[in-house]
Design a protein around this motif. Structure first.
Motif, PDB file in Angstrom:
ATOM      1  N   ARG A 520      41.763  31.615  24.546  1.00  0.00           N
ATOM      2  CA  ARG A 520      42.762  32.593  24.963  1.00  0.00           C
ATOM      3  C   ARG A 520      42.176  33.413  26.102  1.00  0.00           C
ATOM      4  O   ARG A 520      41.173  34.108  25.931  1.00  0.00           O
ATOM      5  N   ARG A 521      42.767  33.334  27.245  1.00  0.00           N
ATOM      6  CA  ARG A 521      42.282  34.046  28.417  1.00  0.00           C
ATOM      7  C   ARG A 521      43.384  34.952  28.947  1.00  0.00           C
ATOM      8  O   ARG A 521      44.580  34.692  28.774  1.00  0.00           O
ATOM      9  N   GLY A 522      42.990  36.006  29.650  1.00  0.00           N
ATOM     10  CA  GLY A 522      43.956  36.888  30.269  1.00  0.00           C
ATOM     11  C   GLY A 522      44.475  36.320  31.571  1.00  0.00           C
ATOM     12  O   GLY A 522      44.187  35.177  31.957  1.00  0.00           O
ATOM     13  N   MET A 523      45.256  37.110  32.263  1.00  0.00           N
ATOM     14  CA  MET A 523      45.828  36.708  33.542  1.00  0.00           C
ATOM     15  C   MET A 523      44.736  36.568  34.600  1.00  0.00           C
ATOM     16  O   MET A 523      43.819  37.376  34.678  1.00  0.00           O
ATOM     17  N   THR A 524      44.878  35.533  35.437  1.00  0.00           N
ATOM     18  CA  THR A 524      44.014  35.330  36.594  1.00  0.00           C
ATOM     19  C   THR A 524      44.837  35.566  37.852  1.00  0.00           C
ATOM     20  O   THR A 524      45.867  34.912  38.055  1.00  0.00           O
ATOM     21  N   TRP A 525      44.389  36.504  38.697  1.00  0.00           N
ATOM     22  CA  TRP A 525      45.127  36.868  39.902  1.00  0.00           C
ATOM     23  C   TRP A 525      44.473  36.228  41.116  1.00  0.00           C
ATOM     24  O   TRP A 525      43.249  36.236  41.259  1.00  0.00           O
ATOM     25  N   ARG A 526      45.316  35.678  42.013  1.00  0.00           N
ATOM     26  CA  ARG A 526      44.797  35.081  43.248  1.00  0.00           C
ATOM     27  C   ARG A 526      45.721  35.451  44.414  1.00  0.00           C
ATOM     28  O   ARG A 526      46.953  35.457  44.277  1.00  0.00           O
ATOM     29  N   LEU A 527      45.112  35.755  45.565  1.00  0.00           N
ATOM     30  CA  LEU A 527      45.852  36.068  46.789  1.00  0.00           C
ATOM     31  C   LEU A 527      45.460  35.068  47.857  1.00  0.00           C
ATOM     32  O   LEU A 527      44.266  34.888  48.142  1.00  0.00           O
ATOM     33  N   THR A 528      46.453  34.401  48.445  1.00  0.00           N
ATOM     34  CA  THR A 528      46.188  33.413  49.492  1.00  0.00           C
ATOM     35  C   THR A 528      47.040  33.719  50.715  1.00  0.00           C
ATOM     36  O   THR A 528      48.224  34.038  50.596  1.00  0.00           O
ATOM     37  N   PRO A 529      46.453  33.621  51.926  1.00  0.00           N
ATOM     38  CA  PRO A 529      47.185  33.950  53.156  1.00  0.00           C
ATOM     39  C   PRO A 529      47.632  32.707  53.918  1.00  0.00           C
ATOM     40  O   PRO A 529      47.218  31.579  53.619  1.00  0.00           O
ATOM     41  N   SER A 530      48.467  32.928  54.932  1.00  0.00           N
ATOM     42  CA  SER A 530      48.842  31.873  55.873  1.00  0.00           C
ATOM     43  C   SER A 530      49.080  32.503  57.237  1.00  0.00           C
ATOM     44  O   SER A 530      49.509  33.653  57.343  1.00  0.00           O
TER      45      SER A 530
END
Length: 776
Positions: A520-530
Motif C-alpha cells: 500500500r503506497r501513497g500518491m506519487t506526484w510527477r510534473l512533466t513539461p513540453s
C-alpha cells in the motif's frame, strides 16, 4: 551517412499542400461533408442548418479548400478556416439580387444571416489550437484505410507506417510500439507505451492492445512521441486514435459486406459485416455495426494428427447514438469484441514448414467491452469536450509447460482482467492576437487482476497451484498547452502535465487460500513539461523543434511469492525537423531527427520459472531519423511511404534473468520502411477500378535480452495487393496478402515455460480474400 546528410536529402523531398483525389457520390449533405473531411484528412465543425439538403457528385483532384467550395456553394454554405486543418461550415452571406439598369440606388451591403442551430459536430481529439505541426500527428490515407477494412487495428496500422510496429503475436494479443519505444514482447499488467482512443473514449490501460476490427472507420491518427500535455492518457510512446463514422442525421442507410478467403495449405476463411444508420429528424441519429470473421488456420500438428489447428474467430459490434441541439452535442457509444483462437500460431524455431509440435494445445481468448458518453459544446471562442467511459478487457491464455522427461504433460493457464473507469475533460480557447489555450483534466480508476494456475494433466492430477496478483490504480492528471505567434513566421507552444498516481497490490496463494503479501503506497506526484516551436523559414517549408517528457508510475511485481518494487520510468524526447508547406511537382513530405532518453525502463520479463513479472531492466537511449513523403506523378497515381532508422542502446542495471551489460533495445529493428501505391486507371463496365499495393519491410530484431530470449525475428518484406471495382453503392474487393509467399518469423517466442526449446510464429502464407459490398 551523417545526420546532416540525411536531413539535407529529406529537405529535397519536402513539399505540402498537395492537391488530393476526391470521389463523392450524390447524397445527404452532412454525410457527404463528413466523407470529404475523411478523404482530405481535415476536421470540420458544422454550424449551418443543412437538414434535408443534398449534394452533387464530386470527383477529381483538387485542394481541400476547392473541394469544399464546390460541394458547399450550391447549398448556400461556405467553409471558414479556423485552425490548422480545421474548418467551420456556416451559412454563406446572402447577396441581394443585382439591380436593374434603371434603378439608381446603390446595392445594399451583404446581409449576415442570424445564427442557425448546430446541425452536426465532428469531434476531434486534437483541437484547432496549440501547435499542431509539432505533435507528431500523421494520418492513415483514405485509400489505405479502405484497403484494410475488416482487419485488426494493430497489425493494420503497423503495416501502413514506418514508425509504428507491433509484436505480431496474433489478433487480440498484439502490442504497438512507436519510434522504437518497445518495453516488452509479453502481455503483462504493465501500462502500455501507446495510448489508444476510440473517438474521444480511452481504450484500456495496459496490454494487449484492444485490436478492434476496422469496420466503418472514418479516420485513423497516429501521434508519435510523448503526448502528456495533449491527452489524458499521457502515454510515453504515442497515441493511436481510431475515429469511427458518426451517426448521420437525417439519413437512413445501410451497408453489407460478405466475403471469403483461402490460404495456401490452410483452411478457408469467411467474414460478414453489417452497417445500419437511422436518422431521427435533424437532431438525433443511431448507427449500428456488427461483424464476424473466421481466419482459417494454416499450421498442422502431425503428432496429434490435426490440421489447421490455429484458426481464429473474431465477433463484435458497436452502437452509437447522437443527439444535438443549438448548444450541445451528445454521443453515447458502446463496443464489444471477442477474439478466440483454437491454438497458438507457433512452430519450433529454425524449422522450415508449417508443422507445430507440443503435447498441449495453446488456445487463447481476448475480449473488450466499452461504454462511453462524449459531450461537446461550442461556446463562442471556446470548445468544451468531456468524455467518460467504462471498459472491461480480458486475456485468457494456455501455455504448454511440459518438460523433457516428464511422464505426463503439464500446462499453465493465465488470465488477465482489467476494469477501468476513465473520464477526460478539456477546454480549447482561441484568444485575440493568435493566442490559443488548451487544457483539462483526467481521472482513471481501475483494477487489474492476474490469475496464474499450474495444471498437472496426468490421470491423477495433484492439487491446483498458482498465484493471484491484484493491482488497484487511481490516476489524476491536469494538463495544458498555450501557444502564441510572436511574429507572422513563428509560433511557439509551452505546456505541462501534473499527475498523481496511487497503485495498491496484493498476492494470494491459491493452494492455501491466504494473502501472502500486500503493498500500500501513497500518491506519487510527477510534473512533466513540453516546449515546441515552428518557423516558416521559406515559402516552401517550415522548420520545427520539440521537447517533451512523459512518465509511467512505479509499482511492485511478484516473483516466487514475494513483492519487489520497481521504479517509474521517464522518457525525454528532443526532436528537430522540417515539413513542406507548398507542393512541388506533386511532391510532399517531412524529415525529422530525434534523440530519446529512457530512464529506468519498465518491461514485462520472464523469470527462470517462466512466469511473467514487471521490472526495471536498465536505461535506454534511442537516436532516430524519420522520413515521410508523398508523390503524385500522374493524375491517377499516388505514392506514399516512409523510412525509419534508429540506433538504440540498453544499459542493463538489473542482474536478474536477463543478465547485465549493454545491448540493443529488444523488439526494435534498426531499419524499417513502408510504401503504398494507389492507382485509378479508369472505369470498367461503367464502374471505377482502383488498384492498390502496400509494402512493409520489417527489420530484424531480437525478442529479448539474455541467452533464452535472444531469438531473431523480422527481416522480411510484407506485401499486399488490392483491387476494388465499384462505387459507393456496390463494389467487389480482391486482396492478395503475401503474394510472393515470403517466409519469415514475425514473433520469436512460443510458451515462456519452454524457453530451452524456443518456438516462433511464422508469417502467414499466400492468402487471397474476396469481399462483396452493397449499400442501400
Amino acid at each position: 551517412m551523417s545526420v546532416a546528410a540525411w536531413l539535407a536529402a529529406g529537405l529535397l523531398t519536402l513539399q505540402a499542400g498537395t492537391p488530393q483525389s476526391f470521389d463523392l457520390s450524390p447524397g445527404p449533405a452532412v454525410p457527404a461533408i463528413n466523407r470529404l473531411a475523411a478523404q482530405a484528412g481535415i476536421d470540420v465543425v458544422i454550424t449551418a442548418d443543412l437538414s434535408g439538403r443534398r449534394t452533387r457528385a464530386l470527383r477529381g483532384r483538387m485542394s481541400p479548400e476547392a473541394a469544399l467550395d464546390q460541394l458547399l456553394e450550391p447549398l448556400g454554405a461556405r467553409a471558414v478556416r479556423i485552425g490548422d486543418g480545421v474548418y467551420r461550415i456556416e451559412t454563406a452571406p446572402r447577396r441581394p439580387a443585382s439591380p436593374r439598369p434603371a434603378s439608381t440606388p446603390s446595392p445594399p451591403p451583404f446581409v449576415i444571416p442570424e445564427p442557425t442551430t448546430l446541425s452536426e459536430v465532428v469531434v476531434t481529439a486534437v483541437p484547432p489550437v496549440g501547435l499542431r505541426d509539432s505533435t507528431g500527428r500523421s494520418l492513415i490515407t483514405p485509400g489505405a484505410l479502405e484497403r484494410i477494412e475488416g482487419t485488426g487495428a494493430s497489425d493494420a496500422v503497423a503495416d501502413l507506417s514506418s514508425t509504428v510496429d507491433s509484436t505480431r503475436q496474433g489478433t487480440g494479443r498484439n502490442k504497438l510500439f512507436v519510434r522504437g519505444l518497445a518495453d516488452s514482447a509479453m502481455n503483462g499488467p504493465l501500462q502500455a507505451t501507446v495510448g489508444q482512443y476510440f473517438g474521444d473514449l480511452r481504450l484500456g490501460y495496459g496490454s494487449p492492445d484492444p485490436d478492434l476490427t476496422l469496420i466503418d472507420i472514418r479516420r485513423i491518427e497516429v501521434f508519435e512521441g510523448p503526448q502528456g500535455t495533449r491527452f489524458g492518457a499521457g502515454s510515453i510512446g504515442g497515441v493511436l486514435r481510431i475515429q469511427p463514422e458518426p451517426p448521420a442525421l437525417s439519413e437512413r442507410s445501410g451497408r453489407i459486406i460478405v466475403g471469403g478467403g483461402a490460404t495456401s495449405g490452410g483452411d478457408p476463411s469467411h467474414e460478414a459485416a453489417l452497417v445500419l444508420n437511422q436518422g431521427f429528424g435533424d437532431q438525433a441519429a443511431a448507427r449500428l455495426v456488427a461483424y464476424a470473421r473466421r481466419d482459417g488456420g494454416f499450421l498442422n500438428d502431425p503428432d496429434a494428427d490435426l490440421d489447421a489447428t490455429d484458426g481464429i474467430d473474431t465477433v463484435g459490434g458497436r452502437l452509437a447514438l447522437r443527439w444535438t441541439d443549438g448548444d450541445w452535442s451528445l454521443d453515447l457509444a458502446g463496443a464489444v469484441q471477442t477474439v478466440s483462437a483454437d491454438d497458438s500460431q507457433t512452430i519450433p524455431a529454425g524449422q522450415i514448414g508449417f508443422s507445430r509440435s507440443g503435447q498441449v494445445l495453446e488456445p487463447y481468448e481476448s475480449s473488450i467491452r466499452i461504454l462511453g458518453l462524449t459531450a461537446r459544446r461550442e461556446m463562442g471562442r471556446s470548445t468544451l469536450i468531456s468524455a467518460t467511459s467504462m471498459s472491461r478487457q480480458s486475456l485468457t491464455e494456455r501455455f504448454d509447460a511440459s518438460q523433457p522427461g516428464d511422464p505426463f504433460p503439464s500446462a499453465v493457464d493465465r488470465r488477465q482482467r482489467l476494469f477501468a473507469l476513465s473520464s477526460e475533460t478539456r477546454v480549447d480557447y482561441r484568444a485575440d492576437g493568435g493566442w490559443t489555450l488548451s487544457g483539462g483534466g483526467s481521472v482513471a480508476l481501475g483494477e487489474t487482476r492476474v490469475e496464474r494456475r499450474r495444471l498437472d494433466l496426468s490421470p491423477a492430477p495433484g492439487p491446483e497451484q498458482g498465484m493471484d496478483l491484484t493491482r488497484s490504480f487511481a490516476e489524476l492528471a491536469a494538463f495544458g498547452e498555450a501557444a502564441l505567434s510572436p511574429s507572422p513566421d513563428w509560433r511557439v507552444a509551452i505546456g505541462a502535465r501534473l499527475s498523481a498516481v496511487r497503485i495498491d497490490s496484493d498476492i494470494e496463494d491459491v493452494a492455501y487460500g491466504v494473502r501472502i503479501a500486500d503493498d500500500r503506497r501513497g500518491m506519487t506526484w510527477r510534473l512533466t513539461p513540453s516546449l515546441s516551436a515552428r518557423w516558416n523559414a521559406l515559402p516552401a517549408f517550415a522548420l520545427y523543434g520539440r521537447f517533451e517528457q512523459s512518465v509511467r508510475p512505479a509499482g511492485v511485481n511478484e516473483a516466487n511469492g514475494a513483492f519487489a518494487r520497481y521504479q517509474g520510468d521517464r522518457v525525454t524526447l528532443l526532436e528537430v525537423g522540417a515539413r513542406s508547406r507548398d507542393s512541388w511537382h506533386g511532391l510532399s513530405g517531412e524529415v525529422s531527427v530525434g534523440w530519446v532518453d529512457w530512464r529506468d525502463v519498465q518491461a514485462d520479463i520472464v523469470t527462470e520459472g517462466g512466469d511473467l513479472v514487471t521490472d526495471n531492466v536498465g536505461d535506454g537511449v534511442i537516436q532516430f531519423i524519420a522520413l515521410k513523403a508523398a508523390w503524385r506523378p500522374l493524375e491517377t497515381l499516388d505514392l506514399s511511404g516512409g523510412v525509419f532508422l534508429n540506433e538504440s542502446r540498453l544499459t542493463r542495471t538489473r542482474f536478474s534473468t536477463i543478465g547485465g551489460g549493454t545491448t540493443d533495445i529488444p523488439n526494435v529493428a534498426p531499419f524499417g520502411a513502408q510504401l503504398s501505391l494507389d492507382w485509378e486507371p479508369g472505369e470498367v463496365l461503367d464502374l471505377p477500378l482502383r488498384l492498390g499495393a502496400d509494402f512493409r519491410y520489417i527489420g530484424q530484431s531480437r525478442l529479448g535480452v539474455g541467452p533464452m530470449l535472444d531469438v531473431p525475428q523480422g527481416g522480411y518484406l510484407q506485401s499486399a495487393l488490392t483491387a476494388r471495382w465499384g462505387d459507393e453503392r456496390r463494389a467487389a474487393v480482391l486482396r492478395v496478402s503475401n503474394p510472393f509467399d515470403t517466409r519469415g518469423i514475425r514473433y520469436g517466442i512460443g510458451s515462456p515455460y519452454q524457453l530451452s526449446e524456443p518456438e516462433a510464429a511464422p508469417v502467414r502464407p499466400l492468402t487471397v480474400r474476396l469481399t462483396l459490398e452493397a449499400a442501400f
